[in-house]
Design an enzyme around this catalytic site. Structure first.
Site, PDB file in Angstrom:
ATOM      1  N   ASP A  94       6.453  -6.057   2.775  1.00 28.64           N
ATOM      2  CA  ASP A  94       6.346  -7.404   3.382  1.00 28.64           C
ATOM      3  C   ASP A  94       4.928  -7.543   3.925  1.00 28.64           C
ATOM      4  O   ASP A  94       4.459  -7.206   5.043  1.00 28.64           O
ATOM      5  CB  ASP A  94       7.169  -7.600   4.547  1.00 28.64           C
ATOM      6  CG  ASP A  94       7.074  -8.905   5.151  1.00 28.64           C
ATOM      7  OD1 ASP A  94       6.514 -10.105   4.567  1.00 28.64           O
ATOM      8  OD2 ASP A  94       7.780  -9.337   6.317  1.00 28.64           O
ATOM      9  N   ALA A  95       3.973  -7.910   2.795  1.00 29.34           N
ATOM     10  CA  ALA A  95       2.572  -7.774   3.032  1.00 29.34           C
ATOM     11  C   ALA A  95       1.723  -9.117   3.068  1.00 29.34           C
ATOM     12  O   ALA A  95       0.784  -9.358   3.589  1.00 29.34           O
ATOM     13  CB  ALA A  95       1.766  -6.744   2.162  1.00 29.34           C
ATOM     14  N   LYS A  96       2.685 -10.190   2.665  1.00 24.50           N
ATOM     15  CA  LYS A  96       2.030 -11.343   2.467  1.00 24.50           C
ATOM     16  C   LYS A  96       0.877 -11.435   2.114  1.00 24.50           C
ATOM     17  O   LYS A  96      -0.040 -12.167   2.550  1.00 24.50           O
ATOM     18  CB  LYS A  96       2.185 -12.033   3.745  1.00 24.50           C
ATOM     19  CG  LYS A  96       3.764 -12.073   4.338  1.00 24.50           C
ATOM     20  CD  LYS A  96       3.686 -13.156   5.567  1.00 24.50           C
ATOM     21  CE  LYS A  96       5.374 -13.059   6.048  1.00 24.50           C
ATOM     22  NZ  LYS A  96       5.805 -11.564   6.739  1.00 24.50           N
ATOM     23  N   ARG A  97       0.320 -10.772   0.845  1.00 24.70           N
ATOM     24  CA  ARG A  97      -1.068 -10.748   0.377  1.00 24.70           C
ATOM     25  C   ARG A  97      -1.377 -12.336  -0.279  1.00 24.70           C
ATOM     26  O   ARG A  97      -0.125 -12.923  -0.757  1.00 24.70           O
ATOM     27  CB  ARG A  97      -1.235  -9.578  -0.638  1.00 24.70           C
ATOM     28  CG  ARG A  97      -1.188  -8.187   0.042  1.00 24.70           C
ATOM     29  CD  ARG A  97      -2.250  -8.292   1.136  1.00 24.70           C
ATOM     30  NE  ARG A  97      -2.278  -6.727   1.796  1.00 24.70           N
ATOM     31  CZ  ARG A  97      -1.900  -6.087   2.860  1.00 24.70           C
ATOM     32  NH1 ARG A  97      -1.484  -7.132   3.682  1.00 24.70           N
ATOM     33  NH2 ARG A  97      -2.114  -5.179   2.982  1.00 24.70           N
ATOM     34  N   THR A 121       5.724  -9.101  -0.922  1.00 21.51           N
ATOM     35  CA  THR A 121       5.742 -10.537  -0.439  1.00 21.51           C
ATOM     36  C   THR A 121       3.967 -10.928  -0.628  1.00 21.51           C
ATOM     37  O   THR A 121       3.324 -10.497  -0.677  1.00 21.51           O
ATOM     38  CB  THR A 121       6.185 -11.090   1.048  1.00 21.51           C
ATOM     39  OG1 THR A 121       5.154 -10.113   1.785  1.00 21.51           O
ATOM     40  CG2 THR A 121       7.511 -10.541   1.049  1.00 21.51           C
TER      41      THR A 121
END
Length: 273
Positions: A94-97, A121
């Site tokens: 869950d890094a939301k890059r 993510t």
């Protein structure tokens, strides 16, 4: 891992639970702080106690990056342990890059090749060339933020452009990307009433659904509007499970909370499958 293997695990365990490993040194049981690597010690105990109740784990990378090199090493040890001890478990970074071109490719290499996560993510705001570099990796999934569980989601995601909500345009546009079959989407449990419309656009893709538990999302509502004949859901719970106890029984307490969710999920599967 492919979606057929994930579905097999869901059926075998009667669960579509994803446990978020948002490990915070300020919240873990104090006795673990004496460990050489307290983050990994906590994660390993949680994983060993709950692996039979869930089909996925989702470390939020911010909780590891915040501790610098030691945190990143703890993340690496955690994913290595999962991949070796429980290789059937689906893993989510869950890094939301969200960046373009070579930068996006490097992010993808970090999570897919170096750390060997099954998925990551990604924020869609920069468009096609910020997403397709992740989709180029075979046997890996890109989980695109579509409609999130936070209150600020209404700032942009539900705003209409030419009569259509932005989150719907995100979903529709993402389906035109190369290798869009490798996409999953984040849809918050606190937005369960939107799932009916979302399923009209992405009827087959898996949805990662945070917000059940501490954020108050309803599992029954999520299943009512979001479940498909291939389940199509990974429902995440983090704090409610992780921090069920501050004592030496923390792993057993976490397992008890996870089991309660798993039992509810099993009932939902029995009703709809």
């Amino acid at each position: 891992m492919n979606t057929s293997e994930l579905l097999d695990q869901i059926k075998k365990k009667g669960s579509f639970l994803c446990i978020g490993l948002d490990t915070d040194l300020e919240k873990i049981p104090p006795h673990l702080l004496d460990e050489p690597d307290p983050i990994f010690a906590f994660n390993k105990a949680i994983i060993d106690a709950t692996h039979h109740l869930c089909v996925a784990y989702k470390p939020n990378t911010a909780f590891y990056e915040a501790y610098g090199l030691k945190g990143w090493q703890a993340l690496s040890r955690t994913i290595d342990y999962l991949n070796s001890a429980y290789p059937h478990i689906f893993t989510v970074a869950d890094a939301k890059r969200g960046d373009i071109g070579n930068t996006a490719t490097r992010y993808a290499e970090a999570f897919f090749n170096d750390l060997n996560f099954d998925s990551v993510t990604v924020a869609p705001y920069m468009g096609r060339d910020s997403v397709e570099p992740f989709l180029n990796f075979s046997n890996k999934f890109t989980i695109l933020l579509a409609l999130t569980s936070n209150a600020g989601a209404f700032d942009f995601q539900t705003r209409e452009i030419d009569g259509k909500a932005l989150y719907k345009r995100v979903l529709e546009t993402a389906l035109t990307y190369e290798h869009s079959d490798r996409l999953m989407f984040v849809v918050g449990a606190t937005k369960a009433e939107f799932l009916r419309e979302i399923r009209k656009i992405v009827p087959e893709h898996f949805l990662l659904v945070p917000g059940v538990g501490a954020q108050g999302g309803s599992l029954e509502e999520v299943c009512k509007y979001g479940m498909t004949d291939r389940v199509g859901l990974l429902v995440n719970s983090s704090r409610k499970i992780l921090y069920a106890s501050q004592g030496k029984d923390f792993a057993q307490a976490a397992a008890k909370e996870a089991e309660a969710l798993q039992e509810s999920m099993k009932k939902e599967l029995e009703k709809r499958m």
